[in-house]
Design a protein around this motif. Structure first.
Motif, PDB file in Angstrom:
ATOM      1  N   GLN A   1     -14.422  10.044  23.822  1.00 30.82           N
ATOM      2  CA  GLN A   1     -14.885   8.812  23.187  1.00 30.82           C
ATOM      3  C   GLN A   1     -16.133   8.254  23.881  1.00 30.82           C
ATOM      4  N   VAL A   2     -16.222   8.424  25.199  1.00 29.59           N
ATOM      5  CA  VAL A   2     -17.419   7.969  25.920  1.00 29.59           C
ATOM      6  C   VAL A   2     -18.646   8.689  25.387  1.00 29.59           C
ATOM      7  N   ARG A   3     -18.519   9.987  25.206  1.00 35.25           N
ATOM      8  CA  ARG A   3     -19.662  10.753  24.672  1.00 35.25           C
ATOM      9  C   ARG A   3     -20.052  10.253  23.280  1.00 35.25           C
ATOM     10  N   ARG A   4     -19.056  10.028  22.424  1.00 28.49           N
ATOM     11  CA  ARG A   4     -19.357   9.603  21.055  1.00 28.49           C
ATOM     12  C   ARG A   4     -19.949   8.201  21.025  1.00 28.49           C
ATOM     13  N   TYR A   5     -19.391   7.285  21.791  1.00 32.32           N
ATOM     14  CA  TYR A   5     -19.912   5.920  21.813  1.00 32.32           C
ATOM     15  C   TYR A   5     -21.331   5.896  22.359  1.00 32.32           C
ATOM     16  N   ALA A   6     -21.578   6.705  23.387  1.00 29.81           N
ATOM     17  CA  ALA A   6     -22.925   6.769  23.970  1.00 29.81           C
ATOM     18  C   ALA A   6     -23.921   7.297  22.946  1.00 29.81           C
ATOM     19  N   ASP A   7     -23.516   8.283  22.160  1.00 26.20           N
ATOM     20  CA  ASP A   7     -24.406   8.816  21.117  1.00 26.20           C
ATOM     21  C   ASP A   7     -24.723   7.754  20.074  1.00 26.20           C
ATOM     22  N   LEU A   8     -23.736   6.933  19.731  1.00 24.07           N
ATOM     23  CA  LEU A   8     -23.953   5.900  18.711  1.00 24.07           C
ATOM     24  C   LEU A   8     -25.011   4.894  19.130  1.00 24.07           C
ATOM     25  N   ILE A   9     -25.049   4.572  20.414  1.00 26.39           N
ATOM     26  CA  ILE A   9     -26.031   3.589  20.884  1.00 26.39           C
ATOM     27  C   ILE A   9     -27.233   4.264  21.539  1.00 26.39           C
ATOM     28  N   LYS A  10     -27.291   5.611  21.316  1.00 30.50           N
ATOM     29  CA  LYS A  10     -28.420   6.400  21.815  1.00 30.50           C
ATOM     30  C   LYS A  10     -28.641   6.202  23.320  1.00 30.50           C
ATOM     31  N   MET A  11     -27.529   6.333  24.059  1.00 26.67           N
ATOM     32  CA  MET A  11     -27.585   6.207  25.503  1.00 26.67           C
ATOM     33  C   MET A  11     -27.022   7.474  26.129  1.00 26.67           C
ATOM     34  N   THR A  12     -27.615   7.894  27.220  1.00 25.50           N
ATOM     35  CA  THR A  12     -27.094   9.046  27.950  1.00 25.50           C
ATOM     36  C   THR A  12     -26.221   8.531  29.086  1.00 25.50           C
ATOM     37  N   PRO A  13     -24.910   8.787  29.034  1.00 25.82           N
ATOM     38  CA  PRO A  13     -24.045   8.264  30.101  1.00 25.82           C
ATOM     39  C   PRO A  13     -24.316   8.956  31.424  1.00 25.82           C
TER      40      PRO A  13
ATOM     41  N   LEU B   1     -20.310   2.171  32.534  1.00 28.50           N
ATOM     42  CA  LEU B   1     -19.040   1.474  32.723  1.00 28.50           C
ATOM     43  C   LEU B   1     -18.679   0.677  31.474  1.00 28.50           C
ATOM     44  N   ASN B   2     -19.664  -0.020  30.909  1.00 32.34           N
ATOM     45  CA  ASN B   2     -19.396  -0.815  29.706  1.00 32.34           C
ATOM     46  C   ASN B   2     -18.938   0.072  28.551  1.00 32.34           C
ATOM     47  N   VAL B   3     -19.616   1.213  28.385  1.00 35.98           N
ATOM     48  CA  VAL B   3     -19.220   2.150  27.326  1.00 35.98           C
ATOM     49  C   VAL B   3     -17.811   2.687  27.602  1.00 35.98           C
ATOM     50  N   ALA B   4     -17.524   3.008  28.872  1.00 35.91           N
ATOM     51  CA  ALA B   4     -16.219   3.559  29.239  1.00 35.91           C
ATOM     52  C   ALA B   4     -15.102   2.559  28.965  1.00 35.91           C
ATOM     53  N   ILE B   5     -15.354   1.277  29.254  1.00 35.59           N
ATOM     54  CA  ILE B   5     -14.341   0.253  28.995  1.00 35.59           C
ATOM     55  C   ILE B   5     -14.073   0.138  27.499  1.00 35.59           C
ATOM     56  N   SER B   6     -15.135   0.125  26.697  1.00 32.54           N
ATOM     57  CA  SER B   6     -14.960   0.046  25.239  1.00 32.54           C
ATOM     58  C   SER B   6     -14.207   1.256  24.706  1.00 32.54           C
ATOM     59  N   ALA B   7     -14.586   2.431  25.194  1.00 31.77           N
ATOM     60  CA  ALA B   7     -13.940   3.665  24.738  1.00 31.77           C
ATOM     61  C   ALA B   7     -12.465   3.681  25.139  1.00 31.77           C
ATOM     62  N   ALA B   8     -12.187   3.324  26.396  1.00 34.12           N
ATOM     63  CA  ALA B   8     -10.807   3.329  26.884  1.00 34.12           C
ATOM     64  C   ALA B   8      -9.955   2.322  26.128  1.00 34.12           C
ATOM     65  N   ASN B   9     -10.512   1.141  25.857  1.00 32.74           N
ATOM     66  CA  ASN B   9      -9.762   0.124  25.112  1.00 32.74           C
ATOM     67  C   ASN B   9      -9.389   0.634  23.724  1.00 32.74           C
TER      68      ASN B   9
END
Length: 428
Positions: free
Chosen positions: A63-75, A89-97
């Motif tokens: 999910q971290v990879r997918r969320y990062a792709d959506l906001i065009k960010m490289t984790p 970290l922010n992406v990871a928290i959103s993905a984990a939630n």
């Protein structure tokens, strides 16, 4: 195969061993999004109905990879092992939630109560190799009392790969490592890793089971050839076993009824790493002839074993295994192989009367079956006059006839005239 494994009577053979014990199930984020996830939740519901306590730990790398792709960010890191910057970290928290919520939804749909507790206290991983890992964390401690309270009230804890320190700061954690700490704190009898790659494999395919020592050697030898995920799972499985967890399973979470097929059978569908509860078992040596002969003598007096002379025993001592307590052999078992028929006999199982009812006989039987499997034996048989029900009800054997025996063994059977019951077990 799994219809047989998950037949209710098959499952019931294992229930007494696991009732009121804890399974920690670690689910990769990709498994949560797989079509098989609803079936996996049904399996977990069945475990709970059998009074097996379950704690869930999940990952979120997918999910971290997918969320990062959506906001065009490289984790900066996806699985909690590298450097985690603030954005990651922010992406990871959103993905984990999101993953936590999906699991809670699924458990509710199966009438299971669940909660996401703040039970993992973390601290920063710090400066490793001269590099500050920022918001990557490590587990400092687990609030075991909180988790136990939930389990005792039939609430399934769902634990994300995010930890919080005493000041309220959050840190990204590796879910495989979190699962080890949870399993240790709850004294879990099993830790099950559910991934999308299946068990650990070598050139011959999936390795069904390994002792800690075998897995350690395999990892050192094959680390460069394994996928990163397999290395991580195997590394944490080893640590868990070395630090008190009896059994660690690595299986494909996408396989229907795979969880039940793994935990309710000797064969399994993935890889089992086991802390060597069999550490007291070893191959017999010439120096053990006297002790093994003494055990067999006790067995023959009770009419449980066929009489052997000491000379006969010396010739086949290499077929025997002994169970030691304080370096004294207190039980024995033998595996006599008939290569032409690809069969083997489980024989001479006996436990000194002073050590009965401690599970030693069962451990010897399981160990010997494992040896037979590792040698590629297709069918195991045994002859019994007094333990027939045990082998059928607890060992998975079926009634056979003397005609099922290899010719050489049939000849001996006819000669001794004990009319022992022939029992057969397929090793799959």
């Amino acid at each position: 195969m799994h219809e047989r494994l998950t037949h209710f009577r098959e499952i019931l053979r294992y229930v007494p061993r696991f009732r009121d014990r804890v399974f920690v199930i670690a689910i990769d984020g990709a498994v949560v999004e797989d079509d098989n996830f609803p079936n996996l939740l049904l399996d977990i519901a069945l475990l709970r109905s059998l009074s097996i306590r379950v704690a869930l730990v999940h990952g979120a790398a997918h999910q971290v990879r997918r969320y990062a792709d959506l906001i065009k960010m490289t984790p900066s890191d996806v699985d909690g092992t590298g450097i985690t910057n603030r954005e990651t970290l922010n992406v990871a928290i959103s993905a984990a939630n999101r993953v936590t919520h999906e699991i809670l939804e699924g458990l509710s749909a199966n009438d299971l109560r669940a909660a996401c507790p703040n039970a993992v206290v973390a601290h920063p991983a710090g400066i490793l190799g001269g590099v500050d890992h920022l918001f990557t964390g490590r587990v400092e401690r687990v609030d075991t009392e909180l988790l136990q309270t939930l389990l005792e009230r039939d609430i399934v804890p769902v634990i994300p790969p995010i930890g919080i320190d005493g000041a309220g700061a959050s840190y990204r954690l590796n879910s495989d490592a979190v699962a080890v700490e949870i399993a240790k704190s709850l004294r879990a009898v099993k830790l099950v890793y559910l991934n999308t790659e299946g068990g650990v494999s070598d050139a011959k395919g999936v390795i069904r089971q390994m002792t800690v020592q075998e897995a350690d050697t395999f990892l050192k030898r094959s680390r460069t050839e394994l996928q990163p995920g397999a290395v991580t799972k195997l590394t944490h499985a080893l640590r868990a076993c070395k630090e008190g967890v009896e059994r660690v399973h690595i299986i494909d979470g996408r396989e229907q009824e795979g969880l039940l097929g793994e935990v309710f059978s000797n064969e399994g569908i993935g890889t089992l790493i086991y802390a060597n509860e069999y550490q007291a078992i070893r191959a017999a040596q010439k120096k053990d002839v006297r002790a093994v002969y003494s055990l067999i003598q006790q067995g023959t007096q009770n009419d449980e074993l066929v009489k052997r002379t000491r000379g006969e025993l010396e010739k086949v001592i290499g077929d025997y295994f002994v169970f030691e307590v304080d370096r004294n052999a207190v039980a024995c078992a033998a595996l006599h192989v008939y290569p032409e028929q690809n069969m083997a006999e489980l024989a001479s199982v006996f436990v000194d009367a002073r050590y009965e009812n401690k599970g030693i006989g069962a451990k010897l039987i399981h160990f010997t079956e494992g040896v037979a499997r590792s040698r590629g034996i297709a069918n195991l048989f045994c002859l019994s006059t007094q333990a027939i029900n045990y082998f059928i009800q607890k060992g998975g054997y079926k009634l056979g006839t003397p005609d099922d025996l290899p010719p050489a063994r049939r000849e001996k059977y006819d000669q001794n005239r004990r009319n022992s019951q022939v029992l057969i077990k397929s090793l799959g």
